[in-house]
Design a protein around this motif. Structure first.
Motif, short mmCIF file in Angstrom:
data_model
loop_
_atom_site.label_atom_id
_atom_site.label_comp_id
_atom_site.label_asym_id
_atom_site.label_seq_id
_atom_site.Cartn_x
_atom_site.Cartn_y
_atom_site.Cartn_z
N HIS A 1 73.80 -3.69 73.83
CA HIS A 1 75.04 -3.27 74.48
C HIS A 1 76.00 -4.45 74.64
O HIS A 1 77.21 -4.32 74.45
CB HIS A 1 74.75 -2.64 75.84
CG HIS A 1 74.05 -1.31 75.76
ND1 HIS A 1 74.59 -0.24 75.09
CD2 HIS A 1 72.86 -0.89 76.25
CE1 HIS A 1 73.77 0.79 75.17
NE2 HIS A 1 72.71 0.42 75.87
N ASN B 1 74.04 -2.56 85.18
CA ASN B 1 74.26 -1.51 86.18
C ASN B 1 75.12 -2.00 87.34
O ASN B 1 75.82 -1.20 87.98
CB ASN B 1 72.91 -1.01 86.70
CG ASN B 1 73.06 0.27 87.49
OD1 ASN B 1 73.64 1.25 87.01
ND2 ASN B 1 72.56 0.29 88.72
N PRO C 1 79.41 1.14 76.38
CA PRO C 1 79.68 1.61 77.75
C PRO C 1 80.99 1.06 78.29
O PRO C 1 81.33 -0.12 78.07
CB PRO C 1 78.47 1.08 78.53
CG PRO C 1 77.39 0.95 77.51
CD PRO C 1 78.08 0.52 76.25
N ILE D 1 81.76 5.57 81.91
CA ILE D 1 81.07 6.25 80.81
C ILE D 1 79.95 5.32 80.36
O ILE D 1 80.12 4.49 79.46
CB ILE D 1 82.05 6.58 79.67
CG1 ILE D 1 83.26 7.34 80.21
CG2 ILE D 1 81.35 7.40 78.59
CD1 ILE D 1 84.34 7.60 79.18
N LYS D 2 78.79 5.46 80.98
CA LYS D 2 77.68 4.53 80.75
C LYS D 2 76.93 4.81 79.45
O LYS D 2 76.29 3.93 78.90
CB LYS D 2 76.68 4.59 81.92
CG LYS D 2 77.28 4.26 83.27
CD LYS D 2 76.21 4.38 84.35
CE LYS D 2 76.78 4.24 85.74
NZ LYS D 2 75.75 4.37 86.79
N GLN D 3 76.98 6.06 78.99
CA GLN D 3 76.16 6.44 77.84
C GLN D 3 76.90 6.34 76.51
O GLN D 3 76.39 6.77 75.48
CB GLN D 3 75.64 7.88 78.01
CG GLN D 3 74.89 8.12 79.32
CD GLN D 3 73.74 7.14 79.51
OE1 GLN D 3 73.02 6.83 78.57
NE2 GLN D 3 73.57 6.64 80.74
N ALA D 4 78.10 5.78 76.53
CA ALA D 4 78.86 5.63 75.28
C ALA D 4 78.20 4.59 74.37
O ALA D 4 77.38 3.79 74.81
CB ALA D 4 80.30 5.24 75.59
#
Length: 379
Positions: free
Chosen positions: A193, A124, A152, A146-149
């Motif tokens: 991630h 974050n 991200p 675009i954090k939810q890709a």
């Protein structure tokens, strides 16, 4: 771990560049060299190559971004009360990957960039604190996070160059410049991630390590990428193949014909894949499962992997199928286009056609006349 080097073959055994011995190690003949010359001239006529000034601008932009990133790492470390001896020597790396790293980017294309940070940072932080620092730069335009890709990403334009920034942590307090990101141990105990973010660089770097001649690989891949774009089959999202899939397909042909020039490799590309018995997967090397609890493509274990129609497998842990979006309908179109390419390539080999014939764009309304008829009925 640096680029893997194949064990030296016995004098009477052919050297292996991939999972099998080469199909042919023949050296190019004059006709092959002449065809490669005309292939290169054809590519130049489509204005896809960047000039020296454009290349220099990209390099300068990456250096500026790296300075910003290292500056931010130091600032946020101080905010977190990290010991001074750590924050002063934190390092940090910004590494391009994808088409730019492979050396096959088209004029005006974007640059994919991996930002490597220490383990005590939170993801974050990258999408808030570093995002705000970037946003404050005069050169930065059109920035969005675009954090939810699936991976991200921060997208932005820096001095007119489109950049995609992704972030990954390693379990270290400092990031040395010589950190070997091909070493599978960097993936131990990291989140999914980060593993996905590392994957882009690790795959492109490994591909470059596994081809016998990088120059011939790059020229061939440029040709195949342009062909796929012109024939409207270059898109992972639409169920066709994306850049990494095409790169792996071309790399496998390079392994099979290690001494061939680009023109021969293009001709062999269409011939081999017109005959390929899918779903036998395309692999550049055998990848062992490190058991780090990361998703690993294995149809013997995973039922869903058995349904993949055209598996093209990444050459790093955790191996993945880059073409999982291919559907029965897009698979049929891909086969049709490769078969068309094979017919034209054979004509080129006989001097009965030129390279530009492969790049002729399809007429959508002729190819899909029944769709057009249906639309007429419903209007």
């Amino acid at each position: 771990m640096a680029c893997p080097v194949e064990a030296e073959a016995a004098p009477d055994m052919p050297k292996k560049y991939g999972i099998t011995s080469p199909i042919s190690e023949d050296l190019p003949e004059e006709a092959d060299l002449n065809r490669t010359k005309t292939l290169t001239e054809t590519l130049k006529s489509y204005n896809i190559f960047e000039d020296e000034l454009e290349l220099q601008n990209r390099e300068k932009t990456l250096k500026k971004l790296e300075l910003l990133y290292k500056e931010w790492l130091k600032e946020i470390s101080e905010e977190m009360n990290v010991p001074e001896f750590v924050s002063e020597n934190i390092g940090g790396r910004i590494i391009p990957f994808g088409s730019y790293h492979l050396g096959v980017q088209l004029k005006g294309s974007d640059i994919d960039v991996l930002c490597v940070g220490p383990g005590y940072l939170q993801r974050n932080d990258f999408f808030t604190s570093f995002y705000e620092k970037l946003k404050a730069q005069e050169e930065v335009k059109k920035i969005r996070a675009i954090k939810q890709a699936f991976v991200p990403v921060i997208k932005l334009s820096y001095d007119g160059i489109e950049i995609d920034l992704i972030f990954a942590r390693v379990q270290l307090k400092r990031i040395p410049q010589n950190l070997d990101l091909l070493d599978d141990k960097v993936l131990k105990n990291i989140d999914i991630h980060c593993a996905r973010s590392f994957n882009g660089y690790r795959v492109t770097e490994e591909i470059l390590c596994l081809v016998p001649n990088v120059f011939n690989f790059r020229l061939t891949l440029r040709f195949i990428k342009l062909w796929a774009k012109r024939r409207k089959i270059y898109s992972n999202m639409l169920g066709f193949l994306g850049g990494v899939s095409w790169a792996i397909l071309v790399a496998r042909i390079c392994q099979a014909y290690p001494n061939a020039t680009a023109s021969t490799l293009v001709i062999k590309f269409f011939k081999i894949y017109s005959m390929w018995e899918w779903p036998i997967p395309i692999r550049l090397r055998v990848v062992e499962d490190c058991q780090y609890n990361l998703p690993f493509w294995d149809p013997k274990v995973n039922l869903s992997d058995r349904r993949h129609l055209m598996p093209i497998i990444t050459p790093v842990y955790p191996q993945q199928n880059t073409s999982f979006n291919v559907s029965p309908s897009t698979f049929a179109i891909l086969q049709e286009e490769i078969d068309r390419g094979h017919v034209i390539a054979e004509e080129i080999k006989k001097n009965n056609a030129n390279w530009s014939k492969l790049f002729e764009t399809p007429n959508f309304f002729e190819k899909y006349k029944y769709v057009l008829s249906y639309l007429k009925m419903t209007i």
